[in-house]
Design an enzyme around this catalytic site. Structure first.
Site, mmCIF file in Angstrom:
data_model
loop_
_atom_site.group_PDB
_atom_site.id
_atom_site.type_symbol
_atom_site.label_atom_id
_atom_site.label_comp_id
_atom_site.label_asym_id
_atom_site.label_seq_id
_atom_site.Cartn_x
_atom_site.Cartn_y
_atom_site.Cartn_z
ATOM 1 N N GLU A 72 0.839 -1.192 0.000
ATOM 2 C CA GLU A 72 0.000 0.000 0.000
ATOM 3 C C GLU A 72 0.871 1.237 0.000
ATOM 4 O OE1 GLU A 72 -3.423 0.047 2.414
ATOM 5 O OE2 GLU A 72 -3.814 -2.060 2.103
ATOM 6 N N HIS B 233 -8.708 1.457 2.139
ATOM 7 C CA HIS B 233 -9.124 0.757 3.352
ATOM 8 C C HIS B 233 -9.279 1.797 4.455
ATOM 9 C CE1 HIS B 233 -9.552 -2.793 5.864
ATOM 10 N NE2 HIS B 233 -8.733 -2.263 6.729
#
Length: 167
Positions: free
Chosen positions: A120, A139
């Site tokens: 990420e 997220h």
């Protein structure tokens, strides 16, 4: 959603809530419990290999551990229906992203919704970014009021910097 078969992988607090919501929308819900427990509030508990081919939607709700890393790879994707949708809102690393991109490209599964990635942010060159069969979102499970405020301030500053041609 009505009459869909939804497979919940991981039956902790979030998996239970997802199952309740799916049932409320008329879905038939089945569960895979990672610890091998056989009880899931009266829902059928199946082995992963039995769950995957039976479900229209597979929703992952489990932690990332050595045992769950790569839980959904090429082998598992091949077990799924060509009309299936894979949803991972749990942890990056549960899904082999290269295998998922290939399965989507080949039409092996219908679509995916992913909000957590092995790396990420997701690299822009990821094959998942090029697919029109996947919904990629950030997220946000750990969003607090303080972090949301900081993101809003940073976003506003980025816009100001853009219009002032700052790097």
């Amino acid at each position: 959603f009505k009459r869909s078969k939804v497979g919940i992988v991981g039956y902790g607090a979030i998996g239970k809530r997802t199952a309740q919501l799916a049932k409320a929308l008329g879905a038939e819900v089945m569960v895979h419990r990672l610890g091998g427990q056989r009880e899931a509030d009266g829902l059928p508990v199946l082995a992963l290999a039995d769950l995957l081919p039976r479900c229209d939607i597979i929703s992952l709700h489990c932690p990332l551990t050595p045992a769950t890393r790569g839980l959904i790879g090429a082998r598992e994707l091949a077990m799924m229906s060509a009309n299936a949708i894979l949803v991972n809102t749990a942890r990056g690393g549960l899904v082999d992203e290269a295998a998922l991109a290939q399965a989507l490209h080949a039409g092996q599964i219908f679509a995916a919704g992913i909000d957590s990635f092995a790396q990420e942010p997701l690299p822009i060159h990821s094959a998942l970014c090029a697919s029109d069969r996947v919904l990629l979102t950030p997220h946000i499970a750990g969003v607090t009021l303080q972090s949301a405020r900081q993101v809003a301030l940073q976003t506003a500053q980025n816009i100001i910097d853009f219009f002032q041609t700052k790097p």
